[in-house]
Design a protein around this motif. Structure first.
Motif, PDB file in Angstrom:
ATOM      1  N   MET A  84       8.029  -4.962   0.486  1.00  0.00           N
ATOM      2  CA  MET A  84       8.471  -3.584   0.402  1.00  0.00           C
ATOM      3  C   MET A  84       7.338  -2.651   0.850  1.00  0.00           C
ATOM      4  O   MET A  84       7.479  -1.844   1.727  1.00  0.00           O
ATOM      5  CB  MET A  84       8.907  -3.288  -1.025  1.00  0.00           C
ATOM      6  CG  MET A  84       9.390  -1.872  -1.224  1.00  0.00           C
ATOM      7  SD  MET A  84      10.117  -1.670  -2.847  1.00  0.00           S
ATOM      8  CE  MET A  84       8.761  -2.061  -3.911  1.00  0.00           C
ATOM      9  N   LEU A  85       6.214  -2.781   0.209  1.00  0.00           N
ATOM     10  CA  LEU A  85       5.083  -1.963   0.594  1.00  0.00           C
ATOM     11  C   LEU A  85       3.874  -2.854   0.754  1.00  0.00           C
ATOM     12  O   LEU A  85       3.719  -3.849   0.070  1.00  0.00           O
ATOM     13  CB  LEU A  85       4.775  -0.919  -0.476  1.00  0.00           C
ATOM     14  CG  LEU A  85       5.644   0.310  -0.508  1.00  0.00           C
ATOM     15  CD1 LEU A  85       5.273   1.148  -1.711  1.00  0.00           C
ATOM     16  CD2 LEU A  85       5.509   1.125   0.740  1.00  0.00           C
ATOM     17  N   ASP A  86       3.032  -2.481   1.668  1.00  0.00           N
ATOM     18  CA  ASP A  86       1.793  -3.210   1.793  1.00  0.00           C
ATOM     19  C   ASP A  86       0.646  -2.241   1.558  1.00  0.00           C
ATOM     20  O   ASP A  86       0.814  -1.045   1.439  1.00  0.00           O
ATOM     21  CB  ASP A  86       1.679  -3.870   3.169  1.00  0.00           C
ATOM     22  CG  ASP A  86       1.856  -2.862   4.285  1.00  0.00           C
ATOM     23  OD1 ASP A  86       1.867  -3.275   5.433  1.00  0.00           O
ATOM     24  OD2 ASP A  86       2.001  -1.669   3.977  1.00  0.00           O
ATOM     25  N   GLY A  87      -0.524  -2.796   1.485  1.00  0.00           N
ATOM     26  CA  GLY A  87      -1.692  -1.932   1.331  1.00  0.00           C
ATOM     27  C   GLY A  87      -2.134  -1.836  -0.108  1.00  0.00           C
ATOM     28  O   GLY A  87      -1.357  -1.985  -1.036  1.00  0.00           O
ATOM     29  N   ASN A  88      -3.396  -1.595  -0.268  1.00  0.00           N
ATOM     30  CA  ASN A  88      -3.984  -1.461  -1.582  1.00  0.00           C
ATOM     31  C   ASN A  88      -4.147   0.018  -1.887  1.00  0.00           C
ATOM     32  O   ASN A  88      -4.709   0.765  -1.106  1.00  0.00           O
ATOM     33  CB  ASN A  88      -5.349  -2.173  -1.575  1.00  0.00           C
ATOM     34  CG  ASN A  88      -5.994  -2.163  -2.940  1.00  0.00           C
ATOM     35  OD1 ASN A  88      -5.727  -1.270  -3.746  1.00  0.00           O
ATOM     36  ND2 ASN A  88      -6.811  -3.151  -3.198  1.00  0.00           N
ATOM     37  N   SER A  89      -3.655   0.431  -3.037  1.00  0.00           N
ATOM     38  CA  SER A  89      -3.693   1.851  -3.357  1.00  0.00           C
ATOM     39  C   SER A  89      -5.112   2.375  -3.426  1.00  0.00           C
ATOM     40  O   SER A  89      -5.395   3.493  -3.045  1.00  0.00           O
ATOM     41  CB  SER A  89      -2.984   2.101  -4.683  1.00  0.00           C
ATOM     42  OG  SER A  89      -3.639   1.404  -5.715  1.00  0.00           O
ATOM     43  N   SER A 129       8.791   5.466   8.393  1.00  0.00           N
ATOM     44  CA  SER A 129       9.406   4.133   8.437  1.00  0.00           C
ATOM     45  C   SER A 129      10.743   4.141   7.708  1.00  0.00           C
ATOM     46  O   SER A 129      11.728   3.555   8.181  1.00  0.00           O
ATOM     47  CB  SER A 129       8.472   3.106   7.787  1.00  0.00           C
ATOM     48  OG  SER A 129       7.245   3.051   8.454  1.00  0.00           O
ATOM     49  N   ALA A 130      10.778   4.789   6.563  1.00  0.00           N
ATOM     50  CA  ALA A 130      12.005   4.850   5.770  1.00  0.00           C
ATOM     51  C   ALA A 130      13.101   5.604   6.521  1.00  0.00           C
ATOM     52  O   ALA A 130      14.276   5.232   6.467  1.00  0.00           O
ATOM     53  CB  ALA A 130      11.730   5.520   4.425  1.00  0.00           C
ATOM     54  N   ALA A 171      14.072   5.872  -8.763  1.00  0.00           N
ATOM     55  CA  ALA A 171      13.459   6.618  -9.864  1.00  0.00           C
ATOM     56  C   ALA A 171      12.715   5.681 -10.805  1.00  0.00           C
ATOM     57  O   ALA A 171      11.630   6.006 -11.302  1.00  0.00           O
ATOM     58  CB  ALA A 171      14.529   7.398 -10.625  1.00  0.00           C
ATOM     59  N   LEU A 172      13.288   4.515 -11.027  1.00  0.00           N
ATOM     60  CA  LEU A 172      12.624   3.530 -11.887  1.00  0.00           C
ATOM     61  C   LEU A 172      11.294   3.098 -11.273  1.00  0.00           C
ATOM     62  O   LEU A 172      10.272   3.007 -11.964  1.00  0.00           O
ATOM     63  CB  LEU A 172      13.549   2.324 -12.079  1.00  0.00           C
ATOM     64  CG  LEU A 172      13.129   1.294 -13.117  1.00  0.00           C
ATOM     65  CD1 LEU A 172      13.080   1.909 -14.499  1.00  0.00           C
ATOM     66  CD2 LEU A 172      14.073   0.104 -13.090  1.00  0.00           C
ATOM     67  N   ALA A 173      11.332   2.848  -9.973  1.00  0.00           N
ATOM     68  CA  ALA A 173      10.094   2.449  -9.284  1.00  0.00           C
ATOM     69  C   ALA A 173       9.053   3.559  -9.356  1.00  0.00           C
ATOM     70  O   ALA A 173       7.863   3.303  -9.560  1.00  0.00           O
ATOM     71  CB  ALA A 173      10.407   2.101  -7.832  1.00  0.00           C
ATOM     72  N   ASP A 176       6.549   4.083  -3.311  1.00  0.00           N
ATOM     73  CA  ASP A 176       7.426   3.005  -3.785  1.00  0.00           C
ATOM     74  C   ASP A 176       8.876   3.464  -3.828  1.00  0.00           C
ATOM     75  O   ASP A 176       9.788   2.737  -3.430  1.00  0.00           O
ATOM     76  CB  ASP A 176       6.987   2.545  -5.189  1.00  0.00           C
ATOM     77  CG  ASP A 176       5.719   1.713  -5.140  1.00  0.00           C
ATOM     78  OD1 ASP A 176       5.176   1.533  -4.030  1.00  0.00           O
ATOM     79  OD2 ASP A 176       5.274   1.259  -6.211  1.00  0.00           O
ATOM     80  N   GLY A 177       9.083   4.667  -4.350  1.00  0.00           N
ATOM     81  CA  GLY A 177      10.454   5.165  -4.487  1.00  0.00           C
ATOM     82  C   GLY A 177      11.143   5.330  -3.147  1.00  0.00           C
ATOM     83  O   GLY A 177      12.311   4.954  -2.983  1.00  0.00           O
ATOM     84  N   ILE A 178      10.432   5.862  -2.189  1.00  0.00           N
ATOM     85  CA  ILE A 178      11.029   6.054  -0.860  1.00  0.00           C
ATOM     86  C   ILE A 178      11.278   4.703  -0.196  1.00  0.00           C
ATOM     87  O   ILE A 178      12.303   4.512   0.466  1.00  0.00           O
ATOM     88  CB  ILE A 178      10.123   6.961  -0.009  1.00  0.00           C
ATOM     89  CG1 ILE A 178      10.247   8.388  -0.536  1.00  0.00           C
ATOM     90  CG2 ILE A 178      10.499   6.907   1.457  1.00  0.00           C
ATOM     91  CD1 ILE A 178       9.259   9.352   0.007  1.00  0.00           C
ATOM     92  N   ALA A 179      10.382   3.781  -0.402  1.00  0.00           N
ATOM     93  CA  ALA A 179      10.592   2.445   0.160  1.00  0.00           C
ATOM     94  C   ALA A 179      11.822   1.781  -0.465  1.00  0.00           C
ATOM     95  O   ALA A 179      12.591   1.111   0.237  1.00  0.00           O
ATOM     96  CB  ALA A 179       9.348   1.587  -0.068  1.00  0.00           C
ATOM     97  N   VAL A 180      12.017   1.977  -1.756  1.00  0.00           N
ATOM     98  CA  VAL A 180      13.199   1.419  -2.421  1.00  0.00           C
ATOM     99  C   VAL A 180      14.470   2.033  -1.845  1.00  0.00           C
ATOM    100  O   VAL A 180      15.454   1.334  -1.569  1.00  0.00           O
ATOM    101  CB  VAL A 180      13.125   1.648  -3.954  1.00  0.00           C
ATOM    102  CG1 VAL A 180      14.478   1.406  -4.611  1.00  0.00           C
ATOM    103  CG2 VAL A 180      12.076   0.759  -4.580  1.00  0.00           C
ATOM    104  N   MET A 181      14.444   3.348  -1.645  1.00  0.00           N
ATOM    105  CA  MET A 181      15.635   4.000  -1.087  1.00  0.00           C
ATOM    106  C   MET A 181      15.927   3.491   0.321  1.00  0.00           C
ATOM    107  O   MET A 181      17.081   3.278   0.694  1.00  0.00           O
ATOM    108  CB  MET A 181      15.451   5.518  -1.091  1.00  0.00           C
ATOM    109  CG  MET A 181      15.671   6.131  -2.458  1.00  0.00           C
ATOM    110  SD  MET A 181      15.811   7.922  -2.426  1.00  0.00           S
ATOM    111  CE  MET A 181      14.111   8.363  -2.644  1.00  0.00           C
ATOM    112  N   ALA A 182      14.892   3.277   1.104  1.00  0.00           N
ATOM    113  CA  ALA A 182      15.092   2.759   2.457  1.00  0.00           C
ATOM    114  C   ALA A 182      15.637   1.333   2.410  1.00  0.00           C
ATOM    115  O   ALA A 182      16.529   0.970   3.182  1.00  0.00           O
ATOM    116  CB  ALA A 182      13.779   2.803   3.232  1.00  0.00           C
ATOM    117  N   ASP A 183      15.102   0.537   1.484  1.00  0.00           N
ATOM    118  CA  ASP A 183      15.554  -0.855   1.375  1.00  0.00           C
ATOM    119  C   ASP A 183      17.021  -0.945   0.991  1.00  0.00           C
ATOM    120  O   ASP A 183      17.722  -1.862   1.394  1.00  0.00           O
ATOM    121  CB  ASP A 183      14.717  -1.611   0.333  1.00  0.00           C
ATOM    122  CG  ASP A 183      13.338  -1.962   0.850  1.00  0.00           C
ATOM    123  OD1 ASP A 183      13.135  -1.861   2.070  1.00  0.00           O
ATOM    124  OD2 ASP A 183      12.474  -2.324   0.036  1.00  0.00           O
TER     125      ASP A 183
END
Lengths: 143, 84
Positions: free
Chosen positions: A1-6, A33-34, A102-104, A120-127
């Motif tokens: 879903m997401l990559d990279g270290n915060s 991307s989303a 929202a949970l994410a 995370d939330g935007i990635a979830v919506m895109a997924d």
């Protein structure tokens, strides 16, 4: 879903700005991307929402392509999260997807990690988006 | 004397630096419960942008406020409201 270290994207911090330029750039990249996947526009707002959802709705209404846009508005002061989905964008992003997002997001927000929560939330919506596929783009020649 | 006192102090100083340094670099980070005194930020695919002004005339009067985890019930827009 997401990559990279915060921690790797924190970058240089100015005490006056809530986010570093590297964080904003990273979030913008996730949004682009989303948008390609979900076929809707995403905007994120972080600031005070004096009238909670009413303010978020008004902000969403000010967006250039409001019908095709999803606004994720976060008020860190009152700990409120508002997701507003435009009339056309609703076909791709339903309320259940918003709840998952929202949970994410809130799972990150509770530890103070706003920017990665938004990512995370935007990635979830895109997924979980259901973009409308055009099945018949070619018109009959003699139509 | 240097070995008995100096080296342990140096080790403690290095460990303290490793533990505390990330906190110093994130001094501006939001912590839940803190007030939010920053300017509002609007971020899209092109990066941060100006937040549109919202005066009373610009607010769509027909839209009503949602208040819980449920849907808004509004016919024109979707989405949810959540508190954490």
């Amino acid at each position: 879903m997401l990559d990279g270290n915060s921690d790797a994207i924190d970058g240089v911090w100015n005490d006056q700005d809530p986010f570093s330029s590297a964080q904003i750039s990273n979030l913008a990249s996730t949004i682009r991307s989303a948008e390609q996947v979900a076929k809707v526009q995403f905007e994120t707002f972080v600031g005070r929402l004096p009238e909670d959802r009413k303010t978020a709705l008004a902000l969403h209404g000010q967006l250039v392509h409001a019908d095709d846009s999803v606004l994720v508005a976060v008020d860190p002061h009152s700990r409120g999260l508002e997701i507003v989905v435009g009339a056309k964008a609703k076909q791709s992003i339903d309320d259940r997807t918003c709840q998952l997002a929202a949970l994410a997001m809130t799972s990150r927000f509770v530890v103070g990690d706003l920017i990665n929560g938004l990512r995370d939330g935007i990635a979830v919506m895109a997924d979980h988006a259901h973009p409308n596929h055009v099945l018949h783009r070619d018109l009959p020649e003699n139509a | 004397m240097l070995i008995v006192i100096g080296i342990p102090i140096a080790i403690i100083a290095v460990i303290a630096l490793i533990v505390l340094a990330p906190g110093w670099t994130r001094a501006g980070r939001y912590r839940p419960g803190d007030s939010w005194d920053h300017e509002p930020v609007l971020i899209g695919g092109g990066g941060s942008k100006a937040v549109p002004a919202l005066d009373g005339a610009q607010q769509p009067a027909q839209l009503t406020a949602g208040s819980s985890d449920a849907g808004t019930g509004d016919d024109t827009v979707g989405g949810i409201s959540v508190r954490w």
